[in-house]
Design an enzyme around this catalytic site. Structure first.
Site, short mmCIF file in Angstrom:
data_model
loop_
_atom_site.label_atom_id
_atom_site.label_comp_id
_atom_site.label_asym_id
_atom_site.label_seq_id
_atom_site.Cartn_x
_atom_site.Cartn_y
_atom_site.Cartn_z
N ASP A 137 0.86 -1.18 0.00
CA ASP A 137 0.00 0.00 0.00
C ASP A 137 0.90 1.23 0.00
O ASP A 137 1.53 1.54 1.01
CB ASP A 137 -0.90 0.02 1.24
CG ASP A 137 -2.01 -1.04 1.18
OD1 ASP A 137 -1.79 -2.07 0.51
OD2 ASP A 137 -3.07 -0.83 1.78
N LYS A 200 -6.82 3.28 -3.64
CA LYS A 200 -7.28 3.28 -2.25
C LYS A 200 -7.49 4.73 -1.82
O LYS A 200 -6.71 5.61 -2.19
CB LYS A 200 -6.21 2.57 -1.40
CG LYS A 200 -6.41 2.60 0.10
CD LYS A 200 -5.34 1.75 0.80
CE LYS A 200 -5.35 1.98 2.31
NZ LYS A 200 -4.28 1.26 3.00
N LYS A 236 -10.13 0.05 -2.86
CA LYS A 236 -10.09 -0.13 -1.41
C LYS A 236 -10.40 1.17 -0.70
O LYS A 236 -9.54 2.04 -0.59
CB LYS A 236 -8.71 -0.65 -0.98
CG LYS A 236 -8.55 -0.79 0.54
CD LYS A 236 -7.19 -1.35 0.92
CE LYS A 236 -6.97 -1.30 2.43
NZ LYS A 236 -5.63 -1.74 2.84
#
Lengths: 300, 303
Positions: A137, A200, A236
Site C-alpha cells: 500500500d 485506495k 479499497k
C-alpha cells in the site's frame, strides 16, 4: 522526465450529482439471508489493519489470529482478505498467517506522509516485498500532485510498481488532502495509468477518510478505464468505515457501479480495524435474534 | 379589511420520541391514538419499535460513561436544574394532567409539586448515597479496605402506568443519580406528558442520551429489552407474573440485573415512601479496593 508528461484528460465531476448518487446507495434494504451473505462477503474483503506507532509483535500476532478465524463461536464466518501492517511487522504476520491464504499487505513508501526521496521509498518497497509482503500500500506524494507536478506522481507510481515485482500495488490517494472530486478523479486515473492494481482512498490518518461520494468517483474511474481498456483495477476504501450497515452500502455501490465481477476480495477491499467486530456482532444478531454488545467481542 | 383574524387553525404539536437528546420520529412510522377521558383525539403518539429501542440503547451507552464521570455534585446540579425547568412549566403540566389524563385540578397541582420536589430530593442524594452505601471495612492486614458504589451502566425503566409525570420521575431519577443512563419505556394513558417532560430534560443541561424516552406498547418491546446483550439492568414497575417471568428468563443470557416493583395509584406515588435512597441501590455495583499502608495503627506503625 516529468516535464513532458501530459496528464490524462478526465471528465469533470458534478459534486452535487456525486453526493446525491452516493446517497441513493443508502436506501437499499438488505435483510435476512441476503444480509448475512453480504456481511460474510464483507468480512472476507476486510484488510484487517493495525497501523499505530504503538504496534507490538504481540498485537500483530493477536490480529493475525483474529484474521484467520474472526469469531471462534462461528466457524462459518470467513477469514479476512488480508492483514495490513507496517513493514517491520511483515515477518511476524508472515509467520502467523502461514498456510492460511490470507494476504499480507504492508504500507510502504514512507507511509503516511510519503514525504521522502523516491530512492528511499523504493528501497523500502523492495525490502518489504523481500520480507514477504503480498501487497504494497503506497502513498502518493500529495505535495507533488497539488502543485501540479503530475508527471512526478506518475513516475513515482510507475517506479514503485516496478519495485513491487509480483506483489500487488495499492495506491493511496489520500483523498482528504486532494480537496476536490476533480482532483480525486485525476489522481485515480494517473495511478491507474501508472500501473496501480488497486486504488485506495486514504491512509486513515487524515480526516475526512473514505466517504461514499469519493469512493463513487474512484469506482467510476475504474469503470470507465475498464470499458476503454478491458483492464480491471481493484478498489479499497479505507478509514472511517466502522459499521456493518455502512459497509453494506459500499457493497451495494460496488455492485451497481462495477458489477458482480468486483464482488470478491480479489478486486474490492475494506481497509478497517473496528469494522470486523461490528460485522461479527451483526452476524451474531442474525444467528441468535438478540442485539449484541461489543463487550463480548475481542479487541482489535 | 377586518382588524383581526376571525378564525385560525390551531398548531398541534407532533409528539416524537426522545433519543440521544434529539426528538426523532419512530423509525417504524407507526402511531397510536391518544384520546382523553371524553374520547377526543389528543395526539398521535409514536409507537416505538425494537429498532428505536436499539438506537436508544446505542445513545444511552455512549452517554453513560461521560455522565458517570461527572462529579457527583455536578450531577446533583443538573437534577436540580430539571426541577427548576419543571417548576417554570408547572402550569403547562397541570393543564396537561387535567386535559390528557383526566386529573382533578387539585390532584394535578399536587402531582406536579411532588414531581418537582422529588427531583430536588434525588438531586441531594447524588453526592450522599456513596457515603450511605459505601464502607470502610476492617481487615486483618496492613491495608485500608474500602467498598464504594459505581454505576452499573444502562438501565431500562418500564415506567408505571399510573401517574404519567410523577411515576416517571420517581423511577428514572434514582437510576440516573448513580451515574447510569436510562431508556424509559412509557405505555400509559397519557404518554404525551412523558414527551412534554422530555422537553424539560432537553433544556436542563442533562447531556443527551442520559435519559431516553420511548412511547409505545410495552408488551411488544419487552422481549427485545430482555434479550439485548448490551443492557445492564431492567427496572420494571407493575409487571404481571408473565412479564416478570419472561424478562427474568431473557435477562439471564447477559446476566442483567432485574428489579420488579408494584405499581402504585397516582396518589400513592405522592407518598413519602415512594422515594428512597434504596431505590438507588439496585442500580449500582460495588467495588472494593485494598490500599496498602505502612503499618497498622495501634501496632506501632505509621502511614
Amino acid at each position: 522526465m516529468g516535464n513532458d508528461y501530459v496528464p490524462p484528460r478526465v471528465p469533470t465531476i458534478d459534486e452535487v450529482g456525486a453526493t446525491e448518487r452516493a446517497k441513493r446507495f443508502s436506501s437499499r434494504s438488505l435483510k435476512k439471508s441476503s444480509k448475512v451473505a453480504g456481511l460474510k462477503l464483507i468480512a472476507s474483503m476486510v484488510d484487517l489493519t493495525t497501523l499505530e506507532g504503538a504496534d507490538t509483535p504481540g498485537k500483530v500476532e493477536t490480529l493475525c489470529q483474529k484474521a484467520r478465524q474472526p469469531d471462534l463461536q462461528a466457524p462459518d464466518v470467513p477469514s479476512v482478505g488480508a492483514v495490513c501492517v507496517y513493514p517491520p511487522m511483515v515477518p511476524i504476520a508472515k509467520r502467523c498467517l502461514e498456510g492460511s491464504g490470507i494476504k499480507i499487505a504492508a504500507v510502504a513508501t514512507y507511509f503516511p506522509s510519503g514525504q521522502a526521496d523516491l530512492d528511499h521509498r523504493l528501497v523500502e518497497v523492495r525490502e518489504t516485498v523481500k520480507a514477504g509482503a503480498d501487497e504494497i500500500d503506497m502513498v502518493i506524494n500529495r505535495g507533488d500532485f497539488l502543485s501540479g507536478r503530475y508527471g512526478r506522481v506518475f513516475d513515482e507510481v510507475e517506479a514503485v510498481k516496478e519495485a513491487c515485482g509480483s506483489a500487488r500495488l495499492k495506491v493511496i490517494l489520500e483523498t482528504g488532502e486532494l480537496k476536490t472530486y476533480d482532483n480525486v478523479r485525476l489522481a485515480s486515473q494517473i495511478a491507474i495509468d501508472a500501473g496501480a492494481d488497486f486504488i485506495k482512498t486514504s491512509t486513515g490518518k487524515v480526516q475526512p477518510a473514505a466517504t461514499m461520494p469519493v469512493t463513487l468517483v474512484m469506482l467510476e474511474t475504474i469503470r470507465d478505464h475498464y470499458l476503454k481498456t478491458g483492464k480491471m483495477v481493484g478498489m479499497k476504501p479505507a478509514g472511517g468505515i466502522r459499521t456493518a450497515k455502512l459497509a453494506l452500502r459500499y457493497l451495494a455501490m460496488v455492485k451497481e457501479v462495477l458489477g458482480d465481477a468486483w464482488l470478491s476480495n480479489e478486486w474490492f477491499r475494506f481497509g478497517a480495524s473496528s469494522l470486523l467486530n461490528d460485522l461479527l456482532m451483526q452476524l451474531a444478531k442474525e444467528r441468535s435474534g438478540n442485539y449484541q454488545s461489543s463487550r463480548y467481542f475481542t479487541l482489535g | 379589511m377586518s382588524k383581526e383574524t376571525t378564525s385560525r387553525i390551531n398548531v398541534l404539536k407532533t409528539y416524537k420520541l426522545y433519543i440521544g437528546g434529539a426528538f426523532p420520529r419512530t423509525e417504524s412510522g407507526r402511531y397510536d391514538r391518544q384520546t382523553n377521558a371524553k374520547g377526543d383525539l389528543v395526539a398521535n403518539i409514536c409507537r416505538a419499535s425494537r429498532k428505536d429501542f436499539r438506537n436508544a440503547m446505542v445513545a444511552a451507552r455512549k452517554a453513560q460513561r461521560g455522565w458517570a464521570a461527572r462529579s457527583a455534585f455536578n450531577r446533583s446540579q443538573i437534577l436540580y436544574r430539571m426541577a427548576e425547568m419543571l417548576e417554570s412549566r408547572s402550569a403547562t403540566f397541570e393543564r396537561a394532567l387535567e386535559d390528557a389524563a383526566g386529573y382533578k385540578k387539585k390532584d394535578a397541582a399536587a402531582e406536579v409539586a411532588t414531581a418537582i420536589d422529588r427531583l430536588v430530593w434525588y438531586a441531594g442524594w447524588c453526592d450522599k448515597f456513596t457515603q450511605l452505601f459505601g464502607n470502610t471495612n476492617p481487615v486483618a492486614s496492613a491495608h485500608f479496605n474500602f467498598t464504594f458504589p459505581e454505576a452499573m451502566g444502562v438501565v431500562t425503566v418500564l415506567a408505571p402506568k399510573s401517574a404519567p409525570l410523577l411515576g416517571l420521575i420517581s423511577t428514572f431519577a434514582p437510576v440516573i443519580v448513580g451515574g447510569n443512563s436510562t431508556i424509559v419505556v412509557v405505555d400509559n394513558d397519557a404518554p404525551t406528558i412523558a414527551i412534554e417532560l422530555a422537553e424539560v430534560l432537553a433544556t436542563s443541561d442533562l447531556p443527551g442520551g442520559v435519559v431516553n424516552i420511548l412511547t409505545g406498547r410495552r408488551d411488544e418491546l419487552t422481549p427485545h429489552i430482555g434479550s439485548h446483550m448490551d443492557l445492564d439492568a431492567i427496572f420494571a414497575v407493575g409487571s404481571d407474573k408473565d412479564e416478570e417471568r419472561a424478562l427474568s428468563i431473557a435477562a439471564t443470557e447477559s446476566i442483567k440485573r432485574t428489579k420488579f416493583i408494584d405499581d402504585r395509584s397516582a396518589s400513592e406515588w405522592r407518598d413519602a415512601d415512594a422515594q428512597s435512597p434504596y431505590m438507588i441501590l439496585p442500580f449500582i455495583e460495588f467495588k472494593t479496593a485494598w490500599h496498602p499502608i505502612g503499618g497498622v495503627a495501634g501496632g506501632g506503625g505509621a502511614y
